[in-house]
Design an enzyme around this catalytic site. Structure first.
Site, PDB file in Angstrom:
ATOM      1  N   ASP A   1       0.828  -1.216   0.000  1.00  0.00           N
ATOM      2  CA  ASP A   1       0.000   0.000   0.000  1.00  0.00           C
ATOM      3  C   ASP A   1       0.862   1.266   0.000  1.00  0.00           C
ATOM      4  O   ASP A   1       1.987   1.262   0.494  1.00  0.00           O
ATOM      5  CB  ASP A   1      -0.911  -0.028   1.243  1.00  0.00           C
ATOM      6  CG  ASP A   1      -2.047   0.984   1.136  1.00  0.00           C
ATOM      7  OD1 ASP A   1      -2.418   1.352  -0.001  1.00  0.00           O
ATOM      8  OD2 ASP A   1      -2.560   1.405   2.188  1.00  0.00           O
TER       9      ASP A   1
ATOM     10  N   ASN B   1     -10.969  -2.558  -5.145  1.00  0.00           N
ATOM     11  CA  ASN B   1     -10.200  -1.551  -5.878  1.00  0.00           C
ATOM     12  C   ASN B   1     -10.846  -1.148  -7.211  1.00  0.00           C
ATOM     13  O   ASN B   1     -10.451  -0.142  -7.808  1.00  0.00           O
ATOM     14  CB  ASN B   1      -8.752  -2.015  -6.106  1.00  0.00           C
ATOM     15  CG  ASN B   1      -7.897  -1.957  -4.853  1.00  0.00           C
ATOM     16  OD1 ASN B   1      -6.987  -2.768  -4.661  1.00  0.00           O
ATOM     17  ND2 ASN B   1      -8.157  -1.008  -3.964  1.00  0.00           N
TER      18      ASN B   1
HETATM   19  C1  IPE Z   1      -5.314  -2.667   0.066  1.00  0.00           C
HETATM   20  O1  IPE Z   1      -5.046  -1.335  -0.098  1.00  0.00           O
HETATM   21  C2  IPE Z   1      -5.295  -3.382  -1.251  1.00  0.00           C
HETATM   22  C3  IPE Z   1      -3.989  -3.515  -1.869  1.00  0.00           C
HETATM   23  C4  IPE Z   1      -2.841  -3.096  -1.401  1.00  0.00           C
HETATM   24  C5  IPE Z   1      -3.979  -4.212  -3.127  1.00  0.00           C
HETATM   25  P1  IPE Z   1      -6.214  -0.239  -0.239  1.00  0.00           P
HETATM   26  O2  IPE Z   1      -5.539   1.073  -0.419  1.00  0.00           O
HETATM   27  O3  IPE Z   1      -7.164  -0.658  -1.274  1.00  0.00           O
HETATM   28  O4  IPE Z   1      -6.921  -0.336   1.182  1.00  0.00           O
HETATM   29  P2  IPE Z   1      -7.788   0.740   1.972  1.00  0.00           P
HETATM   30  O5  IPE Z   1      -8.790   1.296   1.001  1.00  0.00           O
HETATM   31  O6  IPE Z   1      -6.854   1.795   2.472  1.00  0.00           O
HETATM   32  O7  IPE Z   1      -8.393  -0.026   3.099  1.00  0.00           O
HETATM   33  C1  IPE Z   2      -1.670   0.280  -3.260  1.00  0.00           C
HETATM   34  O1  IPE Z   2      -1.442   1.643  -3.276  1.00  0.00           O
HETATM   35  C2  IPE Z   2      -1.869  -0.292  -4.642  1.00  0.00           C
HETATM   36  C3  IPE Z   2      -3.243  -0.736  -4.912  1.00  0.00           C
HETATM   37  C4  IPE Z   2      -4.222  -0.742  -4.058  1.00  0.00           C
HETATM   38  C5  IPE Z   2      -3.534  -1.215  -6.243  1.00  0.00           C
HETATM   39  P1  IPE Z   2      -2.644   2.682  -3.227  1.00  0.00           P
HETATM   40  O2  IPE Z   2      -3.036   3.018  -4.613  1.00  0.00           O
HETATM   41  O3  IPE Z   2      -3.748   2.232  -2.354  1.00  0.00           O
HETATM   42  O4  IPE Z   2      -1.910   3.934  -2.570  1.00  0.00           O
HETATM   43  P2  IPE Z   2      -2.500   4.934  -1.497  1.00  0.00           P
HETATM   44  O5  IPE Z   2      -2.943   4.120  -0.333  1.00  0.00           O
HETATM   45  O6  IPE Z   2      -3.612   5.671  -2.150  1.00  0.00           O
HETATM   46  O7  IPE Z   2      -1.332   5.814  -1.155  1.00  0.00           O
HETATM   47 MG    MG Z   3      -4.125   2.452  -0.360  1.00  0.00          MG
END
Ligand code: IPE
Ligand code: IPE
Ligand code: MG
Length: 239
Positions: free
Chosen positions: A19, A67
């Site tokens: 993340d 997502n």
């Molecule tokens: C979790 O991250 C999913 C992945 C890293 C693939 P998210 O960014 O989607 O999670 P939330 O929304 O902060 O809970």
């Molecule tokens: C994790 O990074 C990757 C995926 C969930 C695909 P994020 O895209 O959630 O990054 P933040 O949490 O917005 O910084």
């Molecule tokens: Mg995230």
């Protein structure tokens, strides 16, 4: 380097919630998709390092069932990156003998991506090194629902006795069936939640969260997590 630096115990199964790509890009005034690009590059590098450290199973959370809520622009950029990196990983992980398996509902992806997913599994099928599970369109609740439905079918069609269903029966119907539960779950980006990752399997996993954003999570950060894991006392409900 080796499996036993400083006599550290190397967990058998590690899960990582990768993340923080979006925030990494935002900090630099760049579009979120650029964060994903750097995140994907990091995936390529750190996977090899973790395999060299002697981990047997690595489960990486790449895309959740939730997502899809993101803008079509961001989802499109992610799908494009997945394709690009899955082409590279056909040869990338060969030297380290890494076996690649995808967990999640692949039916939601376009034909080209499904083809690359299948191809990656096929070319790496007989490899004997680390097992890399890539969780894509993965959600733990959907996974548990899938297991429940399959067990219900077995009750209906194969004479399975509902009273005889065990915790192991549920575990074996999950995508991770047959694998050890994760010993350690690492989350980058600082959030303190599982976000629908390995809910059933993580009942006794050690959780490690770091503020480091995924594109900045390097070999030494992984080693720090292993050191921290070695300080934990795992009791599994005992004393
Ligand atoms: C979790 O991250 C999913 C992945 C890293 C693939 P998210 O960014 O989607 O999670 P939330 O929304 O902060 O809970
Ligand atoms: C994790 O990074 C990757 C995926 C969930 C695909 P994020 O895209 O959630 O990054 P933040 O949490 O917005 O910084
Ligand atoms: Mg995230």
């Amino acid at each position: 380097m080796g499996d036993n630096d400083n006599n550290l115990y190397i967990p058998e199964h590690v899960g990582i919630i990768m993340d923080g790509n979006g925030r990494w890009a935002k900090k630099r005034g760049l579009p979120r998709s650029v964060g994903h690009k750097f995140g994907a590059q990091n995936f390529r590098k750190i996977t090899r390092y973790i395999s060299k450290r002697g981990v047997k199973v690595l489960t990486l959370y790449a895309f959740s069932t939730e997502n899809w809520k993101r803008s079509s622009e961001e989802v499109g950029a992610l799908m494009k990156l997945f394709k690009q990196y899955l082409i590279d990983s056909l040869t990338d992980f060969r030297d380290d003998d890494i076996k690649v398996v995808f967990i999640g509902d692949r039916s939601a992806f376009d034909d080209k991506l499904v083809e690359l997913i299948n191809e990656n599994e096929e070319v790496s099928r007989d490899r004997k090194g680390m097992l890399l599970n890539i969780a894509m369109n993965y959600g733990s609740r959907a996974e548990i629902l899938m297991a429940v439905k399959e067990l219900c079918r077995e009750v209906r069609d194969s004479g399975l006795d509902p009273e005889g269903i065990t915790e192991e029966d549920i575990a074996s119907h999950l995508y991770t069936g047959g694998l050890p539960d994760p010993d350690l779950i690492i989350r980058t980006g600082g959030e303190l939640r599982l976000s629908n990752f390995l809910l059933y399997q993580s009942a006794y996993s050690e959780f490690y969260s770091t503020e480091t954003l995924w594109p900045d999570f390097h070999d030494e950060d992984f080693d720090k997590a292993i050191e921290e894991f070695n300080k934990r006392s795992r009791r599994f409900g005992g004393v």
